[in-house]
Design a protein around this motif. Structure first.
Motif, short mmCIF file in Angstrom:
data_model
loop_
_atom_site.label_atom_id
_atom_site.label_comp_id
_atom_site.label_asym_id
_atom_site.label_seq_id
_atom_site.Cartn_x
_atom_site.Cartn_y
_atom_site.Cartn_z
N ILE A 95 7.21 12.19 5.05
CA ILE A 95 7.16 13.25 6.05
C ILE A 95 5.96 12.91 6.92
CG2 ILE A 95 6.87 15.72 6.43
CD1 ILE A 95 7.83 16.00 3.40
N ASN A 96 6.17 12.77 8.23
CA ASN A 96 5.14 12.19 9.09
C ASN A 96 4.58 13.18 10.10
OD1 ASN A 96 5.81 9.75 7.77
ND2 ASN A 96 7.49 9.44 9.21
N CYS A 97 3.27 13.14 10.24
CA CYS A 97 2.56 14.00 11.20
C CYS A 97 2.23 13.18 12.45
CB CYS A 97 1.28 14.55 10.57
SG CYS A 97 0.37 15.62 11.71
N ARG A 103 0.93 10.79 6.35
CA ARG A 103 2.28 10.66 5.80
C ARG A 103 2.28 11.25 4.39
NH1 ARG A 103 5.30 7.26 9.06
NH2 ARG A 103 4.06 6.02 10.49
N PHE A 104 3.36 11.99 4.09
CA PHE A 104 3.48 12.67 2.81
C PHE A 104 4.78 12.25 2.13
CE2 PHE A 104 1.12 15.21 5.83
CZ PHE A 104 0.00 15.60 5.12
N SER A 110 2.91 14.65 -1.85
CA SER A 110 1.60 14.01 -1.99
C SER A 110 1.29 13.14 -0.77
CB SER A 110 1.55 13.16 -3.26
OG SER A 110 2.49 12.11 -3.18
N VAL A 111 0.01 12.92 -0.56
CA VAL A 111 -0.44 12.12 0.58
C VAL A 111 -0.14 10.65 0.31
CG1 VAL A 111 -2.43 11.40 1.97
CG2 VAL A 111 -2.27 13.76 1.15
N GLU A 112 0.61 10.03 1.20
CA GLU A 112 0.87 8.58 1.14
C GLU A 112 -0.14 7.83 2.01
OE1 GLU A 112 3.85 6.64 -0.04
OE2 GLU A 112 4.13 8.31 -1.42
N ARG A 113 -0.52 8.47 3.13
CA ARG A 113 -1.49 7.88 4.05
C ARG A 113 -2.23 9.00 4.76
NH1 ARG A 113 0.65 4.35 8.92
NH2 ARG A 113 0.41 6.23 10.15
N GLY A 114 -3.55 8.89 4.83
CA GLY A 114 -4.40 9.89 5.47
C GLY A 114 -4.40 9.76 6.97
#
Length: 135
Positions: A95-97, A103-104, A110-114
């Protein structure tokens, strides 16, 4: 000596009373309010609209519904935990911001990338026949 109320003292007293009433009991309005939690049982979308290995963002409801594996549905807040941006896409298992690239994981939030450091909060849902609903 008699004190006479002037227009100014009446307005000041009225303003103070309105301010005190607006302060209330300190309850932040959260909890059971359907406006902040959404309505239990609310129909969100058909299960067919949630791709396996992906998900759908429901912007108005601020929810992301995912299907990490066939028949397994999960839901998370669609508000990024970094700086409260609405997430914009679900792709490649995340899930991308759009704001800062967080990225979650679609399975557990959970956080995949901050830069976000906290996972997306889980939302309670149920699958009722062919429909995903709030629990």
């Amino acid at each position: 000596m008699t004190t006479r109320a002037t227009r100014r003292t009446v307005l000041l007293a009225s303003g103070a009373a309105a301010l005190a009433a607006g302060c209330g009991s300190g309850d932040d309005g959260g909890g059971d309010s359907p406006d902040t939690e959404g309505s239990a049982g609310q129909e969100l979308l058909p299960v067919a609209d949630v791709p396996v290995g992906g998900g759908r963002i429901l912007g108005a409801e601020e929810i992301v519904v995912t299907q990490p594996e066939e028949g397994e549905f999960r839901a998370f807040s669609a508000i990024c935990t970094h700086q409260r941006c609405l997430v914009s896409e679900v792709a490649d298992g995340t899930i991308n911001c759009p704001c800062h690239g967080s990225r979650f994981n679609i399975a557990d939030g959970s956080v995949e990338r901050g830069p976000a450091t906290r996972p997306l909060p889980e939302e309670r849902i149920t699958v009722d026949g062919n429909t995903v609903r709030r629990a």
